[in-house]
Design an enzyme around this catalytic site. Structure first.
Site, short mmCIF file in Angstrom:
data_model
loop_
_atom_site.label_atom_id
_atom_site.label_comp_id
_atom_site.label_asym_id
_atom_site.label_seq_id
_atom_site.Cartn_x
_atom_site.Cartn_y
_atom_site.Cartn_z
N GLU A 250 -10.96 0.51 -3.33
CA GLU A 250 -11.27 0.21 -1.93
C GLU A 250 -11.96 1.40 -1.27
O GLU A 250 -11.50 2.54 -1.39
CB GLU A 250 -9.94 -0.11 -1.23
N ASP B 220 -7.12 2.90 -3.08
CA ASP B 220 -7.86 2.95 -1.81
C ASP B 220 -8.18 4.40 -1.50
O ASP B 220 -7.28 5.23 -1.35
CB ASP B 220 -6.99 2.34 -0.69
N LYS C 271 -9.40 -7.00 8.09
CA LYS C 271 -8.41 -6.58 9.07
C LYS C 271 -8.87 -7.18 10.38
O LYS C 271 -9.99 -6.89 10.83
CB LYS C 271 -8.34 -5.06 9.18
N GLY D 250 -3.82 -4.14 6.18
CA GLY D 250 -2.80 -3.80 7.16
C GLY D 250 -3.12 -2.48 7.83
O GLY D 250 -3.92 -1.69 7.30
N LYS E 87 -0.99 -1.04 -4.52
CA LYS E 87 -2.21 -0.28 -4.20
C LYS E 87 -1.77 1.13 -3.87
O LYS E 87 -0.81 1.33 -3.13
CB LYS E 87 -2.91 -0.94 -3.02
N LYS F 244 -2.95 5.05 -2.59
CA LYS F 244 -3.99 5.82 -1.92
C LYS F 244 -4.43 6.93 -2.87
O LYS F 244 -3.59 7.54 -3.55
CB LYS F 244 -3.43 6.43 -0.64
N SER G 151 0.87 -1.16 0.00
CA SER G 151 0.00 0.00 0.00
C SER G 151 0.91 1.22 0.00
O SER G 151 1.74 1.37 0.90
CB SER G 151 -0.87 -0.03 1.26
N ASP H 194 -13.56 -1.99 3.07
CA ASP H 194 -12.64 -2.10 4.20
C ASP H 194 -13.39 -1.58 5.44
O ASP H 194 -14.03 -2.36 6.18
CB ASP H 194 -11.37 -1.28 3.88
O1 OSB Z 1 -7.11 1.73 4.54
O2 OSB Z 1 -5.88 0.01 4.31
C1 OSB Z 1 -6.09 1.12 4.82
C2 OSB Z 1 -3.03 2.14 6.87
C3 OSB Z 1 -3.64 2.79 7.93
C4 OSB Z 1 -5.00 2.92 7.94
C5 OSB Z 1 -5.77 2.41 6.90
C6 OSB Z 1 -5.16 1.73 5.84
C7 OSB Z 1 -3.77 1.63 5.83
C8 OSB Z 1 -3.02 1.02 4.74
C9 OSB Z 1 -1.66 0.48 5.08
O3 OSB Z 1 -3.38 1.00 3.59
C10 OSB Z 1 -1.53 -0.97 4.92
C11 OSB Z 1 -0.24 -1.48 5.53
O4 OSB Z 1 -0.19 -1.71 6.76
O5 OSB Z 1 0.71 -1.66 4.78
MG MG Z 2 -8.26 0.53 3.18
#
Ligand code: OSB
Ligand code: MG
Length: 370
Positions: A213, A188, A262, A290, A161, A163, A135, A238
């Protein structure tokens, strides 16, 4: 395990690189850890709540008081024959699933140790290797993002992925696709859009994303279903999926075609397994999300990802992507093929570095007698 005492602590760890989502930027993590003591064993759980209530309503301080006032007293002195008994003992507390998961997951780790089996087997997993994706947060420039994508692909990761948010989406996806037309790519939004943005979101279809996402509100299925009817890209939920009943409802109304699991968000391993099973029943793939975890949470994510229906690469990546030094040994490593070899030893298969954790601790409270 009979829980004789519980240590609750907060540690601070700086991230190797800032992590930015549509709801904000994180540079230093505050992480709540739970240790269950009993029968000569120390079992660890990580609470994945963030430094603020921006991803979801839970955050470090809300989890702290909830555990201190309600959850720790509910399990202290109890003798568990299996970790599956835990959710019922915590069910009188509404919500606070990340706080609950920290306790329940530590109990699962303890049970695996006691039974001398790997945690992944205890959870019902079958996979010996798990597929890894990354991510990548919002960067200061598109060039910086492209460099990051390049680095992660070279390291072997199987899915990228990124953001997204209004103003950091179409132009970014365009640049990535121009350079890498065929990679497994997803995005995401962490709830950054509204249903009014449907015409804009339709433009994402041309990038052949594996999924988008959580485009809309964090607590919604209904409008995601209206959106899914109008876009080709598969929606993955999510934030909206709090438990197996949510997953069932979301899939029945057509709010998504993929589910992110998660373990903290759904309240612990027992519920995570149920969400996984709902996906299987609907022939909908799930993958492991994650929360910028330390090695303790990361090890739990690896174990969970061995279940059959975790059919897409997860956000479970190497320790070194986030930490200069992780709090487990060995650190989580990802092969050139983008895989994590799941440890075969009893428990999580990773040793917790208690001395290092002690040095990182900024607050600590012990419940019961040690
Ligand atoms: O939306 O998946 C998410 C990290 C913090 C809060 C929300 C998200 C995330 C990530 C990081 O996308 C995923 C990772 O731990 O590598
Ligand atoms: Mg997410």
């Amino acid at each position: 395990m009979k829980i004789e005492a519980i240590t609750l602590r907060e540690i601070r760890m700086p991230l190797v690189h800032f992590f930015e989502t549509s709801f904000g930027r994180t540079t230093d993590r505050a992480i709540l850890l739970v240790t269950l003591h009993g029968g000569g064993l120390n079992a660890w759980g990580e609470c994945v709540a963030g430094e603020n209530p921006f991803y979801s309503s839970e955050w470090v301080d809300s989890a702290w008081v909830t555990i201190a006032r309600f959850l720790a007293p509910a399990v202290l002195g109890k003798d568990f024959s299996t970790a599956r008994e835990c959710p019922l003992l915590l069910a009188h507390v509404k919500g606070h699933r990340m706080a609950k998961a920290a306790i329940e997951n530590a109990l699962w780790a303890a049970e695996a140790e006691e039974k001398n089996v790997p945690l992944w087997k205890l959870l019902g997993g079958t996979r010996r290797q798990i597929e890894c994706g990354v991510s990548i947060g919002i960067q200061d420039s598109v060039e910086q993002l492209l460099e990051k994508v390049e680095t992660e692909l070279a390291a072997g990761y199987r899915r990228i992925k990124v953001k997204v948010k209004p103003g950091w989406d179409v132009k970014v996806l365009e640049r990535i696709r121009a350079k890498w037309p065929a990679i497994l790519l997803s995005c995401d939004a962490n709830s950054a859009y509204r249903l009014d943005d449907v015409e804009h979101l339709k433009r994402f279809d041309e990038f052949h994303l594996l999924m988008i996402e959580q485009p809309l509100w964090n607590d919604d299925f209904f409008f995601h279903a209206r959106l899914q009817e109008q876009i080709k890209t598969a929606i993955c939920l999510d934030e909206s999926i709090r438990h197996a009943r949510d997953a069932e409802a979301a899939l029945q109304v057509g709010a998504c075609r993929i589910v992110n699991i998660k373990v903290g968000r759904v309240g612990g391993f027992s519920e995570a397994i149920r969400v996984h099973d709902v996906g299987s029943a609907h022939q909908v793939p799930v993958w492991c999300g994650g929360m910028l975890e330390t090695g303790i949470g990361r090890a739990h994510n690896i174990a969970l990802s061995t279940l059959e229906n975790f059919r897409l690469p997860g956000d479970v990546s190497a320790s070194k992507r986030y930490w200069k030094q992780d709090i487990i040994e060995p650190e989580v490593e990802v092969s050139r093929e983008g895989l994590i070899n799941v440890p075969d030893s009893p428990g999580t298969g990773y040793r917790v570095r208690e001395d290092l954790i002690e040095r990182l601790t900024v607050r600590k409270e012990v419940f019961g007698c040690r």
